[in-house]
Design a protein around this motif. Structure first.
Motif, PDB file in Angstrom:
ATOM      1  N   LEU A 169      21.115  -6.780  -2.660  1.00 36.96           N
ATOM      2  CA  LEU A 169      21.068  -5.567  -3.461  1.00 36.96           C
ATOM      3  C   LEU A 169      20.245  -4.511  -2.737  1.00 36.96           C
ATOM      4  O   LEU A 169      19.216  -4.827  -2.142  1.00 36.96           O
ATOM      5  N   ALA A 170      20.698  -3.276  -2.813  1.00 32.99           N
ATOM      6  CA  ALA A 170      19.941  -2.180  -2.221  1.00 32.99           C
ATOM      7  C   ALA A 170      18.669  -1.971  -3.030  1.00 32.99           C
ATOM      8  O   ALA A 170      18.622  -2.241  -4.227  1.00 32.99           O
ATOM      9  N   SER A 171      17.636  -1.519  -2.361  1.00 35.04           N
ATOM     10  CA  SER A 171      16.403  -1.194  -3.085  1.00 35.04           C
ATOM     11  C   SER A 171      15.922   0.145  -2.582  1.00 35.04           C
ATOM     12  O   SER A 171      16.204   0.554  -1.465  1.00 35.04           O
ATOM     13  N   GLY A 172      15.227   0.844  -3.425  1.00 32.92           N
ATOM     14  CA  GLY A 172      14.745   2.161  -3.031  1.00 32.92           C
ATOM     15  C   GLY A 172      14.184   2.900  -4.216  1.00 32.92           C
ATOM     16  O   GLY A 172      13.550   2.310  -5.086  1.00 32.92           O
ATOM     17  N   GLY A 177      12.763   9.543 -10.384  1.00 30.44           N
ATOM     18  CA  GLY A 177      11.429   9.354  -9.806  1.00 30.44           C
ATOM     19  C   GLY A 177      11.076  10.484  -8.855  1.00 30.44           C
ATOM     20  O   GLY A 177      11.925  11.262  -8.415  1.00 30.44           O
ATOM     21  N   ASP A 178       9.806  10.597  -8.528  1.00 30.39           N
ATOM     22  CA  ASP A 178       9.324  11.591  -7.577  1.00 30.39           C
ATOM     23  C   ASP A 178       8.915  10.894  -6.290  1.00 30.39           C
ATOM     24  O   ASP A 178       8.291   9.834  -6.316  1.00 30.39           O
ATOM     25  N   LEU A 187       9.654   3.520  -0.332  1.00 30.18           N
ATOM     26  CA  LEU A 187      10.175   4.676   0.394  1.00 30.18           C
ATOM     27  C   LEU A 187      10.771   4.256   1.737  1.00 30.18           C
ATOM     28  O   LEU A 187      11.826   4.754   2.142  1.00 30.18           O
ATOM     29  N   GLY A 188      10.126   3.308   2.416  1.00 30.20           N
ATOM     30  CA  GLY A 188      10.665   2.801   3.679  1.00 30.20           C
ATOM     31  C   GLY A 188      12.014   2.136   3.494  1.00 30.20           C
ATOM     32  O   GLY A 188      12.928   2.329   4.308  1.00 30.20           O
TER      33      GLY A 188
END
Length: 197
Positions: A169-172, A177-178, A187-188
């Motif tokens: 699964l993608a994460s981010g 969100g800010d 963020l990475g």
């Protein structure tokens, strides 16, 4: 603090996940003031859960029968398996209404410090499920240390199956969100998982 059965009830409620001492006390006194019929329904529900709920023989999800409703559904895509840690994760993925395949519940995540290794999880059962039908395994473990360790272990175990695609699964960043409030790891991952538009 309190005498006998009241303190015993507070102690037992306090052992539940997410229930602290104050909440346990509040629940205990609510139960003391409740109608006997309400208490009877709660007792019946607890007993039915303990006696009537089993784990699906195929995927490991909670079920009232030997196979869960998802595994019995002929409309589900047999070529796609989403691997999750717990039965509650199945519900989270189902709520998206995006996934049409089947699931495999591991029953936890690798955590050597707590004594949870590959033999304590349903990894062997996953490997036996992969036959000629399965084209893709989606690893949907939690994005924490244990979940990442489990995902890495599964990738190593699954890479030798010919014709099998293993995805994560993608994460981010969450919607709404800010950037300034995102931690470096999140963020990475969002940067490394970027896609063209």
């Amino acid at each position: 603090m309190y005498e006998g059965p009241v303190q015993d009830l507070i102690d037992e409620l306090g052992r539940l996940p997410g229930v602290g001492p104050k909440s346990a006390q509040r629940i205990a006194f609510h139960l003391l003031a409740a109608d006997p019929a309400d208490i009877g329904r709660l007792q019946d529900a607890l007993q039915k859960v303990k006696e009537g709920v089993v784990f699906c023989e195929v995927c490991g999800n909670v079920s009232a029968e030997s196979t869960c409703r998802i595994c019995r559904d002929p409309r589900r895509d047999l070529t796609l398996i989403c691997v999750v840690e717990e039965p509650k994760d199945v519900l989270a993925v189902e709520r998206t209404r995006e996934f049409k395949g089947r699931y495999h519940v591991l029953g936890g995540a690798l955590d050597p410090l707590s004594g949870i290794g590959p033999d304590q999880l349903r990894i062997r059962q996953l490997l036996t499920r992969i036959g000629t039908d399965v084209n893709e395994i989606i690893i949907a473990t939690d994005p924490n240390t244990e979940g990442e360790a489990t995902a890495t272990y599964l990738v190593r175990m699954l890479r030798d199956f010919p014709g099998l695609t293993v995805t994560r699964l993608a994460s981010g960043l969450p919607m709404g969100g800010d950037l300034e409030f995102a931690d470096e790891l999140t963020l990475g991952r969002a940067l490394s998982g970027r896609r063209s538009m």
